[in-house]
Structures are given as C-alpha cells and as structure tokens.
Design a protein around this motif. Structure first.
Motif, PDB file in Angstrom:
ATOM      1  N   GLY A 105    -145.204 -60.833  93.913  1.00 59.92           N
ATOM      2  CA  GLY A 105    -145.064 -61.109  95.344  1.00 59.92           C
ATOM      3  C   GLY A 105    -143.675 -60.793  95.853  1.00 59.92           C
ATOM      4  N   ILE A 106    -142.656 -61.093  95.034  1.00 58.27           N
ATOM      5  CA  ILE A 106    -141.277 -60.769  95.417  1.00 58.27           C
ATOM      6  C   ILE A 106    -141.079 -59.259  95.445  1.00 58.27           C
ATOM      7  N   ILE A 107    -141.592 -58.572  94.441  1.00 61.05           N
ATOM      8  CA  ILE A 107    -141.489 -57.109  94.403  1.00 61.05           C
ATOM      9  C   ILE A 107    -142.203 -56.504  95.604  1.00 61.05           C
ATOM     10  N   MET A 108    -143.380 -57.036  95.925  1.00 58.14           N
ATOM     11  CA  MET A 108    -144.149 -56.518  97.062  1.00 58.14           C
ATOM     12  C   MET A 108    -143.425 -56.746  98.382  1.00 58.14           C
ATOM     13  N   PHE A 109    -142.629 -57.813  98.465  1.00 55.19           N
ATOM     14  CA  PHE A 109    -141.886 -58.070  99.700  1.00 55.19           C
ATOM     15  C   PHE A 109    -140.915 -56.928  99.974  1.00 55.19           C
ATOM     16  N   PHE A 110    -140.244 -56.445  98.925  1.00 55.93           N
ATOM     17  CA  PHE A 110    -139.231 -55.419  99.107  1.00 55.93           C
ATOM     18  C   PHE A 110    -139.787 -54.001  99.046  1.00 55.93           C
ATOM     19  N   GLY A 117    -153.243 -55.659 108.008  1.00 56.70           N
ATOM     20  CA  GLY A 117    -153.959 -54.861 108.990  1.00 56.70           C
ATOM     21  C   GLY A 117    -154.327 -53.477 108.478  1.00 56.70           C
ATOM     22  N   ASP A 118    -153.741 -53.048 107.365  1.00 55.34           N
ATOM     23  CA  ASP A 118    -154.092 -51.751 106.782  1.00 55.34           C
ATOM     24  C   ASP A 118    -155.381 -51.871 105.976  1.00 55.34           C
ATOM     25  N   ASP A 135    -154.106 -60.874 104.709  1.00 52.80           N
ATOM     26  CA  ASP A 135    -152.900 -61.670 104.497  1.00 52.80           C
ATOM     27  C   ASP A 135    -152.340 -61.357 103.119  1.00 52.80           C
ATOM     28  N   ILE A 136    -151.024 -61.522 102.986  1.00 49.34           N
ATOM     29  CA  ILE A 136    -150.353 -61.346 101.699  1.00 49.34           C
ATOM     30  C   ILE A 136    -149.659 -62.658 101.380  1.00 49.34           C
ATOM     31  N   LYS A 137    -150.133 -63.342 100.367  1.00 48.93           N
ATOM     32  CA  LYS A 137    -149.621 -64.654  99.972  1.00 48.93           C
ATOM     33  C   LYS A 137    -148.671 -64.507  98.787  1.00 48.93           C
ATOM     34  N   ALA A 138    -148.163 -65.637  98.301  1.00 45.31           N
ATOM     35  CA  ALA A 138    -147.250 -65.630  97.154  1.00 45.31           C
ATOM     36  C   ALA A 138    -147.959 -65.206  95.875  1.00 45.31           C
ATOM     37  N   PHE A 139    -149.232 -65.554  95.731  1.00 46.63           N
ATOM     38  CA  PHE A 139    -149.966 -65.284  94.495  1.00 46.63           C
ATOM     39  C   PHE A 139    -150.996 -64.169  94.617  1.00 46.63           C
ATOM     40  N   HIS A 140    -151.504 -63.912  95.818  1.00 40.70           N
ATOM     41  CA  HIS A 140    -152.612 -62.980  95.962  1.00 40.70           C
ATOM     42  C   HIS A 140    -152.673 -62.394  97.371  1.00 40.70           C
ATOM     43  N   LEU A 141    -153.502 -61.366  97.497  1.00 41.17           N
ATOM     44  CA  LEU A 141    -153.796 -60.757  98.791  1.00 41.17           C
ATOM     45  C   LEU A 141    -155.157 -61.257  99.260  1.00 41.17           C
ATOM     46  N   TYR A 153    -157.220 -61.043  95.796  1.00 41.80           N
ATOM     47  CA  TYR A 153    -156.840 -60.109  94.745  1.00 41.80           C
ATOM     48  C   TYR A 153    -155.434 -60.461  94.277  1.00 41.80           C
ATOM     49  N   PRO A 154    -155.244 -60.714  92.981  1.00 40.16           N
ATOM     50  CA  PRO A 154    -153.936 -61.120  92.459  1.00 40.16           C
ATOM     51  C   PRO A 154    -152.852 -60.074  92.698  1.00 40.16           C
ATOM     52  N   ASN A 155    -151.658 -60.545  93.032  1.00 40.28           N
ATOM     53  CA  ASN A 155    -150.540 -59.641  93.303  1.00 40.28           C
ATOM     54  C   ASN A 155    -150.192 -58.773  92.098  1.00 40.28           C
ATOM     55  N   ASN A 156    -150.247 -59.354  90.890  1.00 34.99           N
ATOM     56  CA  ASN A 156    -149.857 -58.555  89.730  1.00 34.99           C
ATOM     57  C   ASN A 156    -150.825 -57.403  89.486  1.00 34.99           C
TER      58      ASN A 156
END
Length: 179
Positions: A105-110, A117-118, A135-141, A153-156
């Motif tokens: 999630g941190i990597i996805m932020f940057f 919306g995509d 939505d993009i949460k801390a653990f999942h989309l 869907y898990p961020n990792n």
C-alpha cells in the motif's frame, strides 16, 4: 520546587526542543506526502493513510529521543526496543501477509499508475479480472466488475500481477456524458 526546576532544566529544555523539531519534521513530511499525492492525483483517503504512517514513525522517534534525553542508558534502551521489535517481529511473521499488504500500500501510494475510477484488467491465468477501481485501502483494492460484483484484491498481489488499463477514469467519462 526551585530545586526540581534546577535539577531538570536541561532535560526540560531538550524535551521541548525535541518536540518542536519533531513537530516541524512531521509537518514537512506531511506537506511532502500531500504534494506527492496532489501531483499524482492520489485520492485524499490514501494521503490520510500516509499521514497515519508518518505519525507512527514520529511517535517511535519521539519515544526513543525522549528516553535518551531523560537519562535512560543506551544499553537499556536497546534492550527494550529489541525486545519489543522481537515480539512484534514474531507476531508479524505469523501474519506476514498483512505486513506485505501494508508495505505494498505504501509502494502503491508513491508509484501506482492507476487511480480510483480507472477500469483495469488483471492478467491472472487462474482468475482474470476486468473491473473498476472503486477504492484503494491500506490492505486491498475494491474492484467492481461490470456485473456489479465487488472484489477485494490484496495490494501485494496487484503489484505481482500484470495489469493493463482498459479505460481511464470512468467516473470522469460518465460526468462528461451527462453534460
């Protein structure tokens, strides 16, 4: 009372100085995260999540520095921190996927080329997914398929799979069509 003030004058001075410096660093880090978020058109909820991570980091640094200021021996401090991190490490090893999702999630932020919306397509041989990012949460989309199904869907995993952009900012396009 005067004796108490004289005894702890340096500690009080350095405590106030440490708190002021950490407050300034906190403000600088948050402004930087906000600037990166605005530049990358990142949703405000994700920026606020980064603010929480920054606050946690500042609290850990403050505890460490204030313990030194108030005379805790570095050996004792190292023992306390190593014990705490050992317990946390064992706990997180038991639930490593949560840690990997937070890190993702941190990597996805940057560095994540897709926004809320995509419409994206996840190229997974077992279960290919074409859905809208809600939505993009801390653990999942949160992904919404054309059938209305909500997929978390898990961020990792999103960082491990090939992803392609189907349609840029569906919400924006719907707003244009409404005009």
């Amino acid at each position: 009372m005067k004796i108490l003030e004289l005894t702890y004058t340096y500690q009080l001075f350095y405590t106030i100085l440490t708190l002021i410096v950490l407050l300034v660093i906190n403000i600088i880090l948050k402004k930087t995260a906000k600037r990166i978020g605005d530049k990358g058109e990142i949703h405000i909820t994700r920026i606020r999540l980064m603010f929480r991570y920054i606050n946690i980091l500042i609290v850990f640094i403050a505890i460490f520095l204030l313990a030194i200021v108030w005379g805790m021996d570095l050996g004792d401090l190292a023992l306390i921190f190593s014990s705490v991190f050992a317990v946390i490490g064992v706990a997180l090893f038991a639930i490593w996927s949560i840690l990997s999702n937070i890190t993702s999630g941190i990597i996805m932020f940057f560095n994540f080329p897709y926004k809320i919306g995509d419409k994206i397509r996840i190229h997974d041989k077992d279960m290919p997914i074409e859905a809208l990012i809600e939505d993009i949460k801390a653990f999942h989309l949160h992904l919404r398929t054309d059938d209305g199904e909500l997929i978390t869907y898990p961020n990792n995993l999103i960082l491990q799979k090939a992803v392609s952009l189907v349609q840029k900012d569906v919400f924006l396009d719907e707003g244009k069509n409404a005009l």
